[in-house]
Design an enzyme around this catalytic site. Structure first.
Site, short mmCIF file in Angstrom:
data_model
loop_
_atom_site.label_atom_id
_atom_site.label_comp_id
_atom_site.label_asym_id
_atom_site.label_seq_id
_atom_site.Cartn_x
_atom_site.Cartn_y
_atom_site.Cartn_z
N ARG A 54 0.80 -1.22 0.00
CA ARG A 54 0.00 0.00 0.00
C ARG A 54 0.84 1.28 0.00
NH1 ARG A 54 -2.92 -3.15 3.35
NH2 ARG A 54 -1.06 -4.40 3.34
N THR A 55 1.96 1.30 0.70
CA THR A 55 2.68 2.57 0.80
C THR A 55 3.25 2.99 -0.56
OG1 THR A 55 3.24 2.03 3.09
CG2 THR A 55 4.47 3.82 2.08
N LYS A 82 22.88 -6.53 -7.92
CA LYS A 82 24.25 -6.79 -8.35
C LYS A 82 25.24 -6.13 -7.39
CE LYS A 82 22.83 -6.85 -13.20
NZ LYS A 82 22.86 -6.07 -14.44
N ARG A 104 12.15 3.56 1.10
CA ARG A 104 11.93 2.63 2.21
C ARG A 104 13.16 1.75 2.31
NH1 ARG A 104 6.63 -0.90 3.53
NH2 ARG A 104 6.07 1.14 4.37
N HIS A 132 8.08 6.40 10.21
CA HIS A 132 7.19 6.23 9.06
C HIS A 132 6.23 7.41 9.10
CE1 HIS A 132 4.92 4.47 5.92
NE2 HIS A 132 4.69 3.27 6.40
C1 NCD Z 1 3.87 -0.91 8.10
C2 NCD Z 1 5.35 -0.76 7.79
O1 NCD Z 1 5.81 -1.18 6.73
O2 NCD Z 1 6.00 -0.19 8.63
N1 NCD Z 1 3.04 -1.08 7.01
C3 NCD Z 1 2.69 -0.01 6.21
O3 NCD Z 1 3.48 0.85 5.89
N2 NCD Z 1 1.41 0.05 5.81
C4 NCD Z 1 3.63 -1.86 9.18
C5 NCD Z 1 4.02 -3.30 8.99
O4 NCD Z 1 4.80 -3.66 8.11
O5 NCD Z 1 3.52 -4.12 9.78
#
Ligand code: NCD
Length: 320
Positions: A54-55, A82, A104, A132
Site C-alpha cells: 500500500r505505501t 548486483k 523505504r 514512518h
Molecule cells: C507498516 C510498515 O511497513 O511499517 N506497514 C505499512 O506501511 N502500511 C507496518 C508493517 O509492516 O507491519
C-alpha cells in the site's frame, strides 16, 4: 521544508496545517478526472528496499493525481541485486533529473544519508524500526475523522511495538495532538526505555479496552526479529489478539485501526476486520490524500512553506 524524514521534524503547527489541507486533496479523488496539474513537469521516484503494497502504490497514486511523472525502482530487478550501493543507486536516479525520492529501507537513518548525496527532496516511507511519518499523518487524519479531534482521547497501541516504526511515529503525532497513549504488549515486544516515551505501558489488554476511544493494532514483524520473542503465537493471540469476544466487549463505536498488512488470526481474529468500526480501508484511502498534501508541500509551493495560498490552483481540472 525540503524533506520529510521524521514526524518529529514537523512542528505541531505544520502537522496540524497538513491535516487541515488534506481534505482539499481528498476531494480531488472524488472528481470525474481525479487529477490536478499541481506538480506537472516534476518527477517522483519510489525506491523501496523492503516489501510494500500500500505505501508504494499510495505514493504513486498521490504523485499521479498531482500530475507528476512517476518512476518505480524495483529493487528486486535493479542493479541493487548486483551489489550496487545505496549511494550509487541514488546518484543514478538523481542524474535522471528526479525531483523527489520516496525511500523505504531496512536501515534506520538511510533517508538522512540520501539527503547528503541528493539535491532531490527525500521522503521517508519507512526506515527500519525508526520512522514512518506519512503513516502517522494518515493515522491522525483517520482518527480525526472518527473522533472529531485527538485532544483528550485515549488510544491503545497493541502488539509488536518494539519493531514498529509506525508506533514510534504515531506516539509522537498522537500525543502532540493531545491524545494519551497506552502501549499494550508482552514485555518482550516492548522497546527498551519506554519510560522516556510519553506513554503508559500495560500488559493487560482486557483492562485497557474498557477505557479507550480507539484501538490501533500492529502486526508481529517477524522479519525484524532476530530471535523468537513470543513462545507461542496462539498464546499471544489469547492474551493480546483482538478476538471476536474482545471486539464485542469494545462495542460498535470504538474505531479499530491497523496499518496493514494484517495477519488475520494473529493480532486480529479472522472475521473482526469485517466489522464496521474497522477503518483500515479509510486509512488506505486517506493515505493517498495525505501523501498528496506532503508532495505538494515539498514540491508544489516552491518550498516557500505550506501551500494555503496556492490551494485555489487545485480547483483547476486537468483537461481531458
Ligand atoms: C507498516 C510498515 O511497513 O511499517 N506497514 C505499512 O506501511 N502500511 C507496518 C508493517 O509492516 O507491519
Amino acid at each position: 521544508m525540503k524533506h520529510l524524514l521524521s514526524i518529529d521534524e514537523l512542528t505541531t503547527d505544520e502537522l496540524q496545517e497538513l491535516l487541515r489541507i488534506t481534505p482539499s486533496f481528498a476531494e480531488v479523488a472524488s472528481r470525474r478526472i481525479a487529477k490536478v496539474p499541481a506538480l506537472r513537469g516534476l518527477t517522483v521516484a519510489t525506491l523501496f528496499y523492503e516489501d510494500s503494497t500500500r505505501t508504494r502504490l499510495s505514493f504513486e497514486v498521490a504523485a499521479k493525481r498531482l500530475s507528476a511523472d512517476t518512476l518505480n525502482v524495483s529493487v528486486a530487478s535493479s542493479s541493487v541485486n548486483k551489489g550496487e550501493s545505496l549511494r550509487d543507486t541514488a546518484e543514478t536516479i538523481e542524474a535522471m533529473g528526479i525531483d523527489a525520492v520516496v525511500v523505504r529501507h531496512a536501515s534506520s537513518g538511510a533517508p538522512w544519508q540520501l539527503t547528503k548525496w541528493l539535491d532531490a527532496s527525500v521522503i521517508n516511507a519507512g526506515d527500519g524500526w525508526h520512522q514512518h511519518p506519512t503513516q502517522a499523518l494518515l493515522d491522525c487524519f483517520t482518527l480525526q475523522q472518527e473522533l472529531g479531534s485527538l485532544e483528550g482521547r485515549h488510544i491503545a497501541i497493541v502488539g509488536d511495538i518494539k519493531h514498529s516504526r509506525v508506533a514510534r511515529s504515531d506516539v509522537s503525532a498522537f500525543t502532540r495532538l493531545g491524545a494519551t497513549v497506552t502501549l499494550v504488549a508482552p514485555p518482550t515486544l516492548l522497546p527498551p526505555a519506554t519510560e522516556t516515551w510519553p506513554v503508559t505501558v500495560s500488559h493487560d489488554l482486557d483492562s485497557v479496552l474498557t477505557d479507550v476511544d480507539a484501538v490501533y493494532l500492529l502486526r508481529m514483524q517477524k522479519e525484524r526479529m532476530r530471535e523468537s520473542l513470543v513462545p507461542d503465537l496462539r498464546e499471544y493471540t489469547a492474551l493480546y489478539g483482538l478476538t471476536a469476544a474482545r471486539a464485542s466487549k469494545l462495542g460498535t463505536k470504538i474505531p479499530i485501526l491497523h496499518p496493514g498488512p494484517m495477519n488475520r488470526g494473529v493480532e486480529i481474529a479472522a472475521d473482526v476486520p469485517d466489522l464496521d468500526q474497522v477503518v483500515v480501508v479509510d486509512q488506505v484511502r486517506n493515505g493517498v490524500a495525505v501523501r498528496m498534501a506532503v508532495l505538494f508541500m515539498l514540491l508544489g509551493s516552491g518550498n516557500s512553506g505550506l501551500p494555503t495560498d496556492s490551494l485555489p490552483a487545485m480547483a483547476e481540472e486537468v483537461p481531458a
